[in-house]
Scaffold this motif. Structure first.
Motif, PDB file in Angstrom:
ATOM      1  N   VAL A 270       7.520   0.384  -4.257  1.00  0.00           N
ATOM      2  CA  VAL A 270       6.098   0.653  -4.083  1.00  0.00           C
ATOM      3  C   VAL A 270       5.831   0.965  -2.616  1.00  0.00           C
ATOM      4  O   VAL A 270       6.348   0.271  -1.723  1.00  0.00           O
TER       5      VAL A 270
ATOM      6  N   GLU B 202      -2.272   3.406  -2.749  1.00  0.00           N
ATOM      7  CA  GLU B 202      -0.914   3.416  -3.279  1.00  0.00           C
ATOM      8  C   GLU B 202      -0.370   4.833  -3.269  1.00  0.00           C
ATOM      9  O   GLU B 202      -0.939   5.730  -3.884  1.00  0.00           O
TER      10      GLU B 202
ATOM     11  N   LEU C 233      11.956  -1.932  -8.782  1.00  0.00           N
ATOM     12  CA  LEU C 233      10.638  -1.408  -8.452  1.00  0.00           C
ATOM     13  C   LEU C 233      10.585  -1.013  -6.977  1.00  0.00           C
ATOM     14  O   LEU C 233      11.119  -1.719  -6.115  1.00  0.00           O
TER      15      LEU C 233
ATOM     16  N   ARG D  32       4.509   4.418  -6.986  1.00  0.00           N
ATOM     17  CA  ARG D  32       5.052   3.240  -7.667  1.00  0.00           C
ATOM     18  C   ARG D  32       6.166   3.750  -8.568  1.00  0.00           C
ATOM     19  O   ARG D  32       5.910   4.494  -9.519  1.00  0.00           O
TER      20      ARG D  32
END
Length: 264
Positions: A237, A248, A235, A251
């Motif tokens: 981010v 954000e 992952l 992602r």
């Protein structure tokens, strides 16, 4: 237009040397040039990412990865992030390289850190997505500090639907096409007041054994983090400061079997 955008446009003119109407070239103070070179300029990141892809085609894929890597850069593989310099030193350039193009860029207010996200094509016709974290160097050029990519079946089917040969081995319209600059989106974090810097971004709590690390811009307006879970999932981010809160930016998740994970 915000001041940062104006300075970015001016920086582009200085770099190209093509904005003056006549032969007279204006002279700028060292302070002015220093301010221009320390301001967010997503277009410079886009140009670097596109140049990176071109270098892979012209100089060799892993040669380009070595040339564009910052000191301490990591590449996030199936077993976790590895030191790019050590990993690349053991690899010869493939006969046909991957090709890629950025689709979006996010930059800190000071331009010190930026994130690009885009798509790539393998020579066998498989397509995927990637994300790259860039850091501006002392010479004001950008080099990557983190890179992650994964294939995507949906993108592969869509891109190959009208093609007659593998995108990275074809010519002309069959090559992966770098989109025009206006088609690439760019976002810049808001510049914080000296008396009110962005508050720290709370860190998620992960299960024991999960590996994680990341980085942040010097002005604190863009932060990014990679995570490698115990089951092999990956992952990335990134968040940027805008309108008084953390937004954000991207992602990017990869499944345990190495596929790009689409949002449900």
């Amino acid at each position: 237009m915000r001041a940062a955008a104006k300075l970015a446009l001016i920086a582009g003119c200085l770099a190209l040397g093509a904005c003056a109407a006549g032969p007279r070239v204006p002279r700028y103070t060292e302070r002015f040039e220093r301010e221009v070179r320390t301001t967010a300029n997503p277009g410079s990141v886009v140009a670097t990412d596109i140049g990176f892809s071109r270098a892979a085609r012209e100089d060799g894929q892993w040669t380009a990865f070595r040339d564009y890597a910052a000191d301490g850069a990591v590449i996030h593989g199936a077993n976790g992030p590895v030191d790019a310099a050590a990993w690349l030193a053991r690899r010869a350039d493939p006969a046909v390289p991957k090709q890629w193009t950025p689709l979006a860029v996010w930059s800190s207010c000071d331009g010190q850190i930026a994130i690009s996200q885009g798509k790539y094509a393998d020579p066998d016709g498989q397509w995927g997505y990637y994300v790259t974290a860039w850091e501006r160097q002392r010479d004001y050029d950008y080099k990557y500090v983190y890179d992650l990519g994964a294939p995507d079946a949906v993108l592969t089917a869509r891109e190959n639907e009208s093609r007659t040969e593998a995108p990275a081995t074809g010519t002309g319209d069959n090559l992966i096409v770098v989109r025009a600059i206006p088609m690439i989106s760019g976002e810049v974090a808001d510049c914080p007041a000296a008396s009110a810097p962005p508050p720290p971004l709370p860190l998620p709590i992960y299960e024991e054994g999960t590996r994680t690390d990341g980085g942040a811009s010097q002005d604190g307006t863009l932060v990014w983090r990679w995570v490698h879970f115990t089951d092999g999932r990956r992952l990335f981010v990134a968040h940027y400061w805008q309108n008084g809160t953390w937004q954000e930016a991207v992602r990017f998740a990869v499944t345990a079997d190495g596929r790009f994970e689409r949002e449900s």
